[in-house]
Scaffold this motif. Structure first.
Motif, PDB file in Angstrom:
ATOM      1  N   THR A 103       0.810  -1.221   0.000  1.00  0.00           N
ATOM      2  CA  THR A 103       0.000   0.000   0.000  1.00  0.00           C
ATOM      3  C   THR A 103       0.842   1.269   0.000  1.00  0.00           C
ATOM      4  O   THR A 103       0.387   2.305  -0.490  1.00  0.00           O
ATOM      5  CB  THR A 103      -0.959   0.017   1.202  1.00  0.00           C
ATOM      6  OG1 THR A 103      -0.199  -0.166   2.418  1.00  0.00           O
ATOM      7  CG2 THR A 103      -1.981  -1.102   1.094  1.00  0.00           C
ATOM      8  N   ASN A 104       2.057   1.228   0.558  1.00  0.00           N
ATOM      9  CA  ASN A 104       2.895   2.435   0.576  1.00  0.00           C
ATOM     10  C   ASN A 104       4.010   2.372  -0.464  1.00  0.00           C
ATOM     11  O   ASN A 104       5.012   3.069  -0.344  1.00  0.00           O
ATOM     12  CB  ASN A 104       3.468   2.684   1.963  1.00  0.00           C
ATOM     13  CG  ASN A 104       4.356   1.559   2.462  1.00  0.00           C
ATOM     14  OD1 ASN A 104       4.537   0.557   1.777  1.00  0.00           O
ATOM     15  ND2 ASN A 104       4.905   1.724   3.654  1.00  0.00           N
ATOM     16  N   SER A 105       3.824   1.546  -1.496  1.00  0.00           N
ATOM     17  CA  SER A 105       4.762   1.565  -2.613  1.00  0.00           C
ATOM     18  C   SER A 105       4.595   2.851  -3.406  1.00  0.00           C
ATOM     19  O   SER A 105       3.593   3.562  -3.278  1.00  0.00           O
ATOM     20  CB  SER A 105       4.523   0.357  -3.532  1.00  0.00           C
ATOM     21  OG  SER A 105       4.767  -0.858  -2.871  1.00  0.00           O
ATOM     22  N   GLY A 106       5.567   3.105  -4.267  1.00  0.00           N
ATOM     23  CA  GLY A 106       5.500   4.275  -5.127  1.00  0.00           C
ATOM     24  C   GLY A 106       4.754   3.990  -6.413  1.00  0.00           C
ATOM     25  O   GLY A 106       3.886   3.116  -6.487  1.00  0.00           O
ATOM     26  N   VAL A 107       5.115   4.730  -7.449  1.00  0.00           N
ATOM     27  CA  VAL A 107       4.483   4.597  -8.765  1.00  0.00           C
ATOM     28  C   VAL A 107       4.610   3.160  -9.263  1.00  0.00           C
ATOM     29  O   VAL A 107       5.644   2.502  -9.077  1.00  0.00           O
ATOM     30  CB  VAL A 107       5.140   5.573  -9.755  1.00  0.00           C
ATOM     31  CG1 VAL A 107       4.702   5.305 -11.178  1.00  0.00           C
ATOM     32  CG2 VAL A 107       4.832   7.009  -9.356  1.00  0.00           C
ATOM     33  N   VAL A 108       3.552   2.666  -9.919  1.00  0.00           N
ATOM     34  CA  VAL A 108       3.529   1.303 -10.460  1.00  0.00           C
ATOM     35  C   VAL A 108       3.317   1.384 -11.970  1.00  0.00           C
ATOM     36  O   VAL A 108       2.368   2.022 -12.436  1.00  0.00           O
ATOM     37  CB  VAL A 108       2.409   0.462  -9.820  1.00  0.00           C
ATOM     38  CG1 VAL A 108       2.410  -0.945 -10.398  1.00  0.00           C
ATOM     39  CG2 VAL A 108       2.570   0.419  -8.305  1.00  0.00           C
TER      40      VAL A 108
END
Length: 336
Positions: free
Chosen positions: A145-150
């Motif tokens: 959930t707190n990853s960056g751009v995908v």
């Protein structure tokens, strides 16, 4: 790295490890640790084994601290879950396998970007690497959930897949007869504004965003070929173009803030509601069913089409309004 849990629940063997030992037992879980010159990195790789006596399924997790996790052999759990957390993941060879367990692949650091099948990202999985994920997982989750751009480029998964992170761009994502779930803390959009199909599944596509899903006008909508749709956003509109028949299911399609609009266009087939389509506030609802003799169908009391004060427009050759309501204080247009 190959991790093997023996049938008597007694331990774990790590091949290529310099040493292998049980660290402790906490709350009935055995914790194991192995250090290894993993892929030449020379940093520690911690292996945690969780097991429950009397259960065939095992769950274990690999974690690497701000360094690459590099695998050149199989990672196997009979029927348990597998979770790999690292800043950089490299799957050089072997397979990751579980019969019925869940697989989680996620970056360690907050805001790490995620790239899938050629998409740009620090935590990147190439098409070749994804092909090493054996068919048979109950689900595959990539990102957190707190990853960056995908950035998601063309790839077909053979198990249900969930992709999590920040702003998402997608093209050519497919999962056959398996569910696809995209969960974003920002917008979900196509990689380029065109009519190339962005997401394909004969089952359910679930979209949850905190920004717009697709874009309004021209070739901006997200292009879909899916069986059932569930979509919600709390900070933008929902703009979709479907190439075939579509069912609105689950919790329906809804915008929950910002007077955001909903626009769904079908170029063929029927639009069937088994749950609501609801726009927030003055958000408009535009439903266009453009196939010849195609119908918009509602079936029961959970099939409302609603906006508080926004205009509602429905275009279709056939209307089959069996249940539910169409409600707004704004204008209503019904047309063939």
């Amino acid at each position: 790295i190959f991790v093997n849990v023996d049938s008597s629940n007694n331990g774990v063997t790590m091949y290529n490890g310099v040493y292998n030992k049980q660290v402790s037992t906490i709350n009935g879980f055995d914790w194991w640790q192995s250090r290894d010159d993993v892929g030449g990195v020379g940093k520690s790789l911690r292996v945690k084994l969780y097991y429950y006596k009397g259960m065939e399924g095992r769950r274990w997790r690999l974690e690497g601290p701000k360094y690459s996790f590099w695998a050149n052999d199989d990672i196997v759990s009979g029927s348990g879950d597998i979770s790999i957390t690292a800043d950089v993941l490299t799957l050089a060879n072997g397979n990751i396998t579980s019969t019925g367990g869940a697989l989680t692949l996620q970056p360690l650091s907050t805001d790490d970007t995620v790239g899938i099948s050629g998409g740009a990202g620090t935590f990147a999985l190439s098409t070749t690497e994804i092909d090493l994920l054996s068919d048979g997982f109950s689900s595959i989750t990539i990102g957190k959930t707190n990853s960056g751009v995908v950035d998601i480029d063309a790839i077909t998964f053979t198990d249900p897949v969930t992709i999590r992170g920040g702003a998402m761009s997608v093209t050519g994502l497919a999962a056959g007869a398996n569910n696809i779930t995209l969960t974003s803390t920002a917008a979900i959009d196509e990689d380029a504004d065109n009519t190339t199909v962005d997401i394909t599944t004969s089952e359910t596509l679930s979209l949850t965003a905190e920004g717009a899903i697709g874009a309004t006008g021209g070739s901006g909508p997200l292009d879909l070929t899916v069986g059932t749709l569930v979509a919600t956003t709390n900070a933008g509109g929902i703009f979709l173009l479907e190439s075939n028949a579509l069912i609105i299911g689950g919790t329906g399609v809804q915008t929950t803030a910002a007077n955001a609009a909903i626009a769904i266009t079908l170029t063929a087939g029927n639009l069937t509601l088994t749950d609501d389509i609801t726009a927030h506030g003055s958000g408009t609802v535009t439903l266009a069913v453009l196939g010849g003799d195609a119908s918009l169908i509602t079936g029961d009391g959970d099939d409302d089409i609603a906006s508080t004060s926004g205009a509602i427009s429905i275009t279709a050759d056939r209307l089959a309004l069996v249940g539910g309501t169409i409600a707004s204080s704004g204008a209503l247009t019904l047309q063939p």
